[in-house]
Design an enzyme around this catalytic site. Sequence first.
Site, PDB file in Angstrom:
ATOM      1  CE  LYS A   1      34.124 -99.626  32.456  1.00 18.10           C
ATOM      2  NZ  LYS A   1      35.478 -99.816  32.838  1.00 18.10           N
TER       3      LYS A   1
ATOM      4  CG  MET B   1      57.023-111.056  25.031  1.00 21.87           C
ATOM      5  SD  MET B   1      57.824-109.858  23.805  1.00 21.87           S
ATOM      6  CE  MET B   1      59.132-109.167  24.973  1.00 21.87           C
TER       7      MET B   1
ATOM      8  NE  ARG C   1      35.347 -92.738  37.596  1.00 22.52           N
ATOM      9  CZ  ARG C   1      35.066 -94.247  37.645  1.00 22.52           C
ATOM     10  NH1 ARG C   1      36.149 -95.112  37.942  1.00 22.52           N
ATOM     11  NH2 ARG C   1      33.849 -94.581  37.001  1.00 22.52           N
TER      12      ARG C   1
ATOM     13  CE1 TYR D   1      65.644-114.566  28.448  1.00 19.59           C
ATOM     14  CE2 TYR D   1      63.331-114.854  29.025  1.00 19.59           C
ATOM     15  CZ  TYR D   1      64.409-114.526  28.233  1.00 19.59           C
ATOM     16  OH  TYR D   1      64.043-114.231  26.530  1.00 19.59           O
TER      17      TYR D   1
END
Length: 358
Positions: A38, A313, A130, A267
């Site tokens: 999964k 990023m 759950r 940065y």
Amino acid sequence: MAYIRLDSQAFFHNLTAITNELSKATYPTTPNLALVLKDNAYGHGLKQMAHLAKEANIESVFVKNYEEAISIAQHFRIITALYGEIPPNAPSNIWASIPSLQALQSCITEHKNAHQTRNIELKIDIGMHRNGITINELDSALAQLENAEHIRLAGVFGHNGYGDNDNENFFTSVQAFREVKDKVCKWCEVRNDPIPRFHSLSTSGALRLCLHNANVNDLGDLVRIGIGAYGYHTSELTLPISLVPVASLYAQKISSLYLKKGDKIGYGGVSVVQENGVFSTYDVGYGDGLLRVDSRQNLTCASGEKILPVMSMDCFSCQSEKEEICVFSDVSEWAKEFGAIPYMILTHLSPTLKRVVV
């Protein structure tokens, strides 16, 4: 381009190591392993890991939903979609997980006029609270199945959520699933129906059961191997097994600069050069699913180069001239630095990153 390297031998090693440990308690029989694929195979790549699983003679797998199931339907005898609905015209080897009485009724209604029988697996809440039909609702679920057309009860499963860290509740859940199994088997015998398969344990739960010399019948018909297959276990208990991480993340150099002591990088100028040298940027960042490294983390690449804050990023910087660098070969340190678990780091990796099997 940055890419993820998948070590096929590490994967096969992990499956063998798990099988060998389970076999010590279940000899002369060998337990059946089912692989959890999964969420893009825990970030490793669904199709790539499906091919390796098939090569390892895995017959049964678990995926998140129908979309994942249909993409690998040709590889396995049984594919259980853990969430969402399965359309009536879906291939017969795709099984539906049923986590509630409402979901069961919807499935029965949806398949009433279907042209083929749909295999389902009832998800039972055995203590994790759950997802799942409660034990008190099990009789109602079985009653719904009495005259259900084109629906076959092929499996009954639970999730023992205490395999890693809680002695009392772990064995309470084992006992609860044992009672579920007894009730379903008696129901099948009265109706002269085939007995469905039963499973409730993950890697750590199965190993723990064997470690305590518990009743090996409680392993069920199969063991769902998840993070263990990919080279990790997160148990607070010591488990007698050596696993090897399958995935390594590699990045390619974008550019290099010679910087002097006192120069600032990135940065805000957070990183200040401590010594003259060559610094390079590499083409992976938080846009590719990595958690953003800033001044609070102290992380290095697999070969020791410090990842300089603040990560961008699409790239990060470090003191290196290498054309290619291994960002990590084991995500455990990343998980530790971010107060997370390996699952979180791995499943965040972008599906657009190329996966290369070696």
